[in-house]
Design a protein around this motif. Structure first.
Motif, PDB file in Angstrom:
ATOM      1  N   ILE A  79       0.861  -1.180   0.000  1.00 32.13           N
ATOM      2  CA  ILE A  79       0.000   0.000   0.000  1.00 32.13           C
ATOM      3  C   ILE A  79       0.898   1.231   0.000  1.00 32.13           C
ATOM      4  CG2 ILE A  79      -1.726   1.314   1.293  1.00 32.13           C
ATOM      5  CD1 ILE A  79      -2.678  -1.384   2.452  1.00 32.13           C
ATOM      6  N   VAL A  80       0.719   2.083  -0.981  1.00 32.76           N
ATOM      7  CA  VAL A  80       1.558   3.274  -1.111  1.00 32.76           C
ATOM      8  C   VAL A  80       0.987   4.393  -0.247  1.00 32.76           C
ATOM      9  CG1 VAL A  80       2.469   5.020  -2.686  1.00 32.76           C
ATOM     10  CG2 VAL A  80       2.255   2.636  -3.442  1.00 32.76           C
ATOM     11  N   ILE A  81       1.814   4.963   0.605  1.00 32.20           N
ATOM     12  CA  ILE A  81       1.423   6.130   1.381  1.00 32.20           C
ATOM     13  C   ILE A  81       2.361   7.279   1.029  1.00 32.20           C
ATOM     14  CG2 ILE A  81       0.473   4.783   3.285  1.00 32.20           C
ATOM     15  CD1 ILE A  81       3.054   5.387   4.850  1.00 32.20           C
ATOM     16  N   ASP A  82       1.968   8.480   1.363  1.00 29.21           N
ATOM     17  CA  ASP A  82       2.785   9.649   1.062  1.00 29.21           C
ATOM     18  C   ASP A  82       3.857   9.799   2.133  1.00 29.21           C
ATOM     19  OD1 ASP A  82       3.904  12.071   0.443  1.00 29.21           O
ATOM     20  OD2 ASP A  82       2.019  13.140   0.200  1.00 29.21           O
ATOM     21  N   GLN A  83       5.090   9.464   1.782  1.00 29.65           N
ATOM     22  CA  GLN A  83       6.196   9.520   2.735  1.00 29.65           C
ATOM     23  C   GLN A  83       6.403  10.937   3.256  1.00 29.65           C
ATOM     24  OE1 GLN A  83       9.824   7.585   1.426  1.00 29.65           O
ATOM     25  NE2 GLN A  83      11.076   8.833   2.772  1.00 29.65           N
ATOM     26  N   ARG A  84       6.220  11.924   2.387  1.00 25.38           N
ATOM     27  CA  ARG A  84       6.417  13.318   2.800  1.00 25.38           C
ATOM     28  C   ARG A  84       5.426  13.694   3.902  1.00 25.38           C
ATOM     29  NH1 ARG A  84       6.647  17.547  -1.924  1.00 25.38           N
ATOM     30  NH2 ARG A  84       8.539  16.312  -2.278  1.00 25.38           N
ATOM     31  N   THR A  85       4.159  13.287   3.729  1.00 32.53           N
ATOM     32  CA  THR A  85       3.142  13.577   4.742  1.00 32.53           C
ATOM     33  C   THR A  85       3.492  12.904   6.062  1.00 32.53           C
ATOM     34  OG1 THR A  85       1.401  13.787   3.072  1.00 32.53           O
ATOM     35  CG2 THR A  85       0.690  13.339   5.323  1.00 32.53           C
ATOM     36  N   LEU A  86       3.978  11.671   5.979  1.00 27.09           N
ATOM     37  CA  LEU A  86       4.372  10.931   7.182  1.00 27.09           C
ATOM     38  C   LEU A  86       5.471  11.667   7.938  1.00 27.09           C
ATOM     39  CD1 LEU A  86       4.120   8.158   8.770  1.00 27.09           C
ATOM     40  CD2 LEU A  86       6.100   7.432   7.432  1.00 27.09           C
ATOM     41  N   LEU A  87       6.500  12.120   7.225  1.00 24.92           N
ATOM     42  CA  LEU A  87       7.635  12.771   7.869  1.00 24.92           C
ATOM     43  C   LEU A  87       7.276  14.171   8.366  1.00 24.92           C
ATOM     44  CD1 LEU A  87      10.534  11.700   5.475  1.00 24.92           C
ATOM     45  CD2 LEU A  87       9.842  10.650   7.633  1.00 24.92           C
ATOM     46  N   GLU A  88       6.454  14.884   7.606  1.00 25.21           N
ATOM     47  CA  GLU A  88       6.079  16.240   8.003  1.00 25.21           C
ATOM     48  C   GLU A  88       5.231  16.262   9.268  1.00 25.21           C
ATOM     49  OE1 GLU A  88       4.155  17.905   4.600  1.00 25.21           O
ATOM     50  OE2 GLU A  88       6.028  18.504   3.620  1.00 25.21           O
ATOM     51  N   ASN A  89       4.539  15.173   9.549  1.00 22.64           N
ATOM     52  CA  ASN A  89       3.650  15.119  10.708  1.00 22.64           C
ATOM     53  C   ASN A  89       4.200  14.260  11.838  1.00 22.64           C
ATOM     54  OD1 ASN A  89       0.925  16.548   9.924  1.00 22.64           O
ATOM     55  ND2 ASN A  89       1.578  15.423   8.100  1.00 22.64           N
ATOM     56  N   SER A  90       5.505  14.017  11.817  1.00 17.55           N
ATOM     57  CA  SER A  90       6.130  13.243  12.885  1.00 17.55           C
ATOM     58  C   SER A  90       7.499  13.825  13.203  1.00 17.55           C
ATOM     59  CB  SER A  90       6.277  11.771  12.454  1.00 17.55           C
ATOM     60  OG  SER A  90       7.243  11.645  11.424  1.00 17.55           O
ATOM     61  N   ASP A  91       8.153  13.280  14.225  1.00 14.66           N
ATOM     62  CA  ASP A  91       9.499  13.727  14.611  1.00 14.66           C
ATOM     63  C   ASP A  91      10.581  12.921  13.903  1.00 14.66           C
ATOM     64  OD1 ASP A  91       8.412  15.570  16.325  1.00 14.66           O
ATOM     65  OD2 ASP A  91       8.487  14.256  18.074  1.00 14.66           O
ATOM     66  N   LEU A  92      10.196  12.140  12.906  1.00 13.89           N
ATOM     67  CA  LEU A  92      11.133  11.266  12.205  1.00 13.89           C
ATOM     68  C   LEU A  92      11.685  11.965  10.965  1.00 13.89           C
ATOM     69  CD1 LEU A  92      12.123   8.237  12.319  1.00 13.89           C
ATOM     70  CD2 LEU A  92      10.413   7.793  10.562  1.00 13.89           C
ATOM     71  N   SER A  93      12.993  11.841  10.750  1.00 13.33           N
ATOM     72  CA  SER A  93      13.616  12.402   9.546  1.00 13.33           C
ATOM     73  C   SER A  93      13.810  11.303   8.509  1.00 13.33           C
ATOM     74  CB  SER A  93      14.972  13.032   9.886  1.00 13.33           C
ATOM     75  OG  SER A  93      15.905  12.017  10.247  1.00 13.33           O
TER      76      SER A  93
END
Length: 306
Positions: A155-169
């Motif tokens: 399942i493809v998710i938006d990696q940018r959205t994931l990183l922008e909304n978390s403390d993970l780089s």
């Protein structure tokens, strides 16, 4: 034993299930059978402006601020209220993991039904991490688990959205990937080809490039998978789409926009062509530019039958 179903506004803090049931002993999760802890009553205001305590949450509230201030035992009540507000660290960590999961799934547009599976994997992985390792922090670990959970399930998710909304780089995500085989064996055996095809479909759909380009990309991916499978997923997707664009003579599509969407460089695609095609057929790096390289491969019959 008398059991009453009760619809609460929060999920199970252990597995994320909504199946919370009220029993004579307190609130328990019907999915994982865990006690949800003490009851907390949150102050609400009734229609006649009288302050009442009737909303069940997670801890006990000792009156509102004004009530504590007016009390004859003000000092003692404030002290007890402070003690009551202290959540044991393990419980606080579980609640943080749940809240982080809910927030990220909402941002990614994924269903809440995935929460229990993600938290289960989180609880399996965390004991494998050293106590002072930063990935034990749910703010770091939950985004990693979410990313790889969906990747394993193609399942493809938006990696940018994931990183922008978390403390993970991004660099931390890549660092976490290096130890995946230690605690997530299934990741090594996932169907990467299917995931890459889904990634290609997502790009083509987002850019409105048409079904013809998708089917051409699918044929290229299928024929040359063994040759290009050692590259990163997004590089493979960009490489395949780029070849399909050039072979279809689609002058209306800028390869740079595809690379930008996938967050890869055109130089990376050129290096991939050189390493995975040119070097294999004994052609020196005499042609510069991705398009010229693909056109040369076309001339020598590499795409025959597609």
């Amino acid at each position: 034993m008398h059991v009453k179903s009760y619809s609460l506004s929060y999920l199970c803090k252990y597995c994320g299930s909504e199946e919370i049931t009220e029993t004579e002993y307190g609130y328990v999760c019907r999915n994982c059978a865990t006690d949800q802890g003490r009851k907390r009553y949150q102050a609400t205001t009734s229609f006649n402006k009288i302050q009442i305590q009737n909303v069940i949450t997670l801890k006990t509230t000792m009156g509102n601020g004004g009530e504590r201030e007016r009390s004859n035992n003000k000092g003692k009540i404030e002290y007890l209220n402070k003690l009551n507000s202290m959540i044991p660290h393990p419980e606080e960590t579980k609640q943080t993991a749940l809240n982080q999961t809910k927030t990220l799934l909402e941002k990614l547009g994924r269903p809440y039904k995935d929460i229990s599976k993600i938290l289960k994997k989180y609880n399996e992985i965390r004991p494998h991490l050293k106590k002072k390792e930063k990935f034990r922090n749910p703010e770091k670990l939950i985004p990693c688990v979410i990313y790889f959970y969906y990747k394993i399930n193609n399942i493809v998710i938006d990696q940018r959205t994931l990183l922008e909304n978390s403390d993970l780089s991004n660099s931390e995500l890549n660092a976490f990937r290096m130890g995946m085989e230690n605690f997530w064996a299934k990741y090594q055996n996932r169907d990467r080809k299917k995931y890459v095809l889904n990634r290609i479909g997502g790009v083509i759909n987002e850019k409105k490039l048409g079904t013809a380009l998708y089917f051409q990309s699918e044929k290229i991916l299928d024929k040359f998978w063994d040759l290009i499978k050692d590259s990163k997923d997004d590089v493979i997707a960009g490489l395949v789409i780029g070849i399909a664009i050039i072979r279809s003579k689609r002058e209306d599509i800028a390869l740079s926009s595809i690379c930008k969407f996938l967050r890869i460089s055109q130089g990376t695609l050129q290096k991939s062509v050189q390493r995975q095609w040119f070097d294999n057929v004994g052609i020196e790096d005499e042609e510069k530019g991705f398009k010229k390289k693909v056109e040369l491969l076309e001339e020598i019959g590499q795409f025959k039958g597609l």
